[in-house]
Write a protein that holds these residues in place. Structure first.
Motif, short mmCIF file in Angstrom:
data_model
loop_
_atom_site.label_atom_id
_atom_site.label_comp_id
_atom_site.label_asym_id
_atom_site.label_seq_id
_atom_site.Cartn_x
_atom_site.Cartn_y
_atom_site.Cartn_z
N ILE A 174 -3.31 -29.34 -17.83
CA ILE A 174 -2.63 -28.44 -16.79
C ILE A 174 -3.62 -28.21 -15.69
N GLY A 175 -4.75 -28.52 -15.63
CA GLY A 175 -5.65 -28.38 -14.37
C GLY A 175 -6.49 -27.22 -14.43
N VAL A 176 -6.72 -26.66 -15.87
CA VAL A 176 -7.81 -25.45 -15.64
C VAL A 176 -8.81 -25.44 -16.73
N THR A 177 -9.70 -24.84 -16.64
CA THR A 177 -11.03 -24.82 -17.39
C THR A 177 -10.37 -24.29 -18.72
N PRO A 178 -11.24 -24.36 -20.07
CA PRO A 178 -10.57 -24.15 -21.16
C PRO A 178 -10.71 -22.71 -21.23
N GLU A 179 -11.74 -22.08 -20.44
CA GLU A 179 -11.92 -20.70 -20.61
C GLU A 179 -10.73 -19.69 -20.00
N PHE A 180 -10.47 -20.49 -18.76
CA PHE A 180 -9.26 -19.79 -18.25
C PHE A 180 -8.22 -19.96 -19.05
N PHE A 181 -7.78 -21.19 -19.61
CA PHE A 181 -6.79 -21.31 -20.28
C PHE A 181 -6.53 -20.31 -21.71
N SER A 182 -7.85 -20.04 -22.23
CA SER A 182 -7.85 -19.23 -23.23
C SER A 182 -7.51 -17.73 -22.93
N LYS A 183 -7.86 -17.11 -21.67
CA LYS A 183 -7.63 -16.08 -21.12
C LYS A 183 -6.15 -15.82 -20.71
N MET A 184 -5.60 -16.81 -20.30
CA MET A 184 -4.25 -17.15 -19.80
C MET A 184 -3.34 -16.98 -20.84
N LYS A 185 -3.64 -17.78 -22.03
CA LYS A 185 -2.88 -17.72 -23.02
C LYS A 185 -2.93 -16.33 -24.17
N SER A 186 -3.97 -15.88 -23.96
CA SER A 186 -3.86 -14.57 -24.74
C SER A 186 -3.08 -13.47 -23.82
N LYS A 187 -3.42 -13.74 -22.57
CA LYS A 187 -2.47 -12.59 -21.67
C LYS A 187 -0.76 -13.04 -21.73
N LEU A 188 -0.62 -14.26 -22.01
CA LEU A 188 0.74 -14.57 -21.93
C LEU A 188 1.39 -14.25 -23.33
N LEU A 189 0.53 -14.31 -24.36
CA LEU A 189 0.87 -13.87 -25.85
C LEU A 189 0.90 -12.46 -25.91
N LYS A 190 0.26 -11.73 -25.19
CA LYS A 190 0.34 -10.10 -25.12
C LYS A 190 1.44 -9.79 -24.43
N ASN A 191 1.86 -10.31 -23.51
CA ASN A 191 2.98 -9.92 -22.71
C ASN A 191 4.31 -10.17 -23.36
N SER A 192 4.23 -11.31 -23.95
CA SER A 192 5.65 -11.83 -24.74
C SER A 192 5.82 -10.80 -26.03
N SER A 193 4.53 -10.44 -26.72
CA SER A 193 4.73 -9.40 -27.84
C SER A 193 5.15 -8.17 -27.32
N GLN A 194 4.60 -7.70 -25.92
CA GLN A 194 5.09 -6.36 -25.63
C GLN A 194 6.52 -6.04 -25.15
N SER A 195 7.12 -7.42 -24.54
CA SER A 195 8.47 -7.57 -24.19
C SER A 195 9.67 -7.47 -25.43
N ILE A 196 8.99 -7.68 -26.76
CA ILE A 196 9.98 -7.59 -27.78
C ILE A 196 10.38 -6.38 -28.09
#
Length: 196
Positions: A174-196
């Motif tokens: 997807i064209g990002v660094t592994p570090e950015f990907f890890s932060k992005m994935k954590s943020k997405l997971l956090k946001n999805s758990s908050q919306s439940i």
């Protein structure tokens, strides 16, 4: 060999005799995970249809950074298309990520099949057109979508790969660094758990 015949049948209908002739021009190979079946700099003389397992194509830049071009799982084709069509040395590596069984079709046999079963030329033209459309769409996505949106599209297109492919390879795709990907994935997971 049923899967490859089903793949062909989505676009053209072969008679039982034509199916047998097509299969006679292919070989079946088994590859272990982490094996490389094509190296950059080689001329690609084969295309691979995946019966089982996962393969990826990638390139390595001057800074020894991998850039994943594609993943291929059961029911998908993979090759270094530039090298395969031009018969010049290619830029891609093709690696087996998960033990795989592949149907191999040589360029020579593919050309012979065009002569013997002309409707197969239409089949491979459709595959090439679909690949061109997918590559253009991916290029447009890389230019216009955020990393989060590109990851969401990846999850929709490759739902079975999320848990099977290393995160650094998804990040590369997807064209990002592994570090950015890890932060992005954590943020997405956090946001999805908050919306439940």
């Amino acid at each position: 060999m049923e899967l490859i015949l089903e793949n062909i049948a989505k676009h053209v209908q072969l008679t039982p005799q034509e199916q047998l002739h097509f299969l006679s021009k292919t070989t079946l190979e088994h590859h272990k995970a982490k094996s490389v079946i094509l190296n950059a700099g080689q001329i690609s003389t084969k295309s691979y249809f995946v019966n089982s397992g996962i393969l990826r194509s990638f390139t390595i830049n001057d800074n020894i950074v991998e850039h994943v071009l594609s993943f291929s799982c059961a029911g998908w084709w993979i090759s270094d298309m530039y090298s395969y069509f031009t018969q010049k040395p290619g830029n891609l590596f093709i690696e087996v990520l998960e033990d795989a069984e592949v149907v191999v079709l040589s360029k020579e046999n593919q050309e012979q099949l065009y002569h013997d079963i002309p409707k197969l030329e239409r089949f491979f033209r459709i595959l090439t057109e679909n690949s061109l459309v997918a590559n253009q769409e991916r290029l447009m996505d890389n230019l216009s979508l955020s990393a989060e949106e590109r990851f969401e599209k990846f999850c929709i297109k490759y739902p079975n790969l999320i848990l099977k492919v290393p995160q650094k390879q998804i990040a590369s795709f997807i064209g990002v660094t592994p570090e950015f990907f890890s932060k992005m994935k954590s943020k997405l997971l956090k946001n999805s758990s908050q919306s439940i």
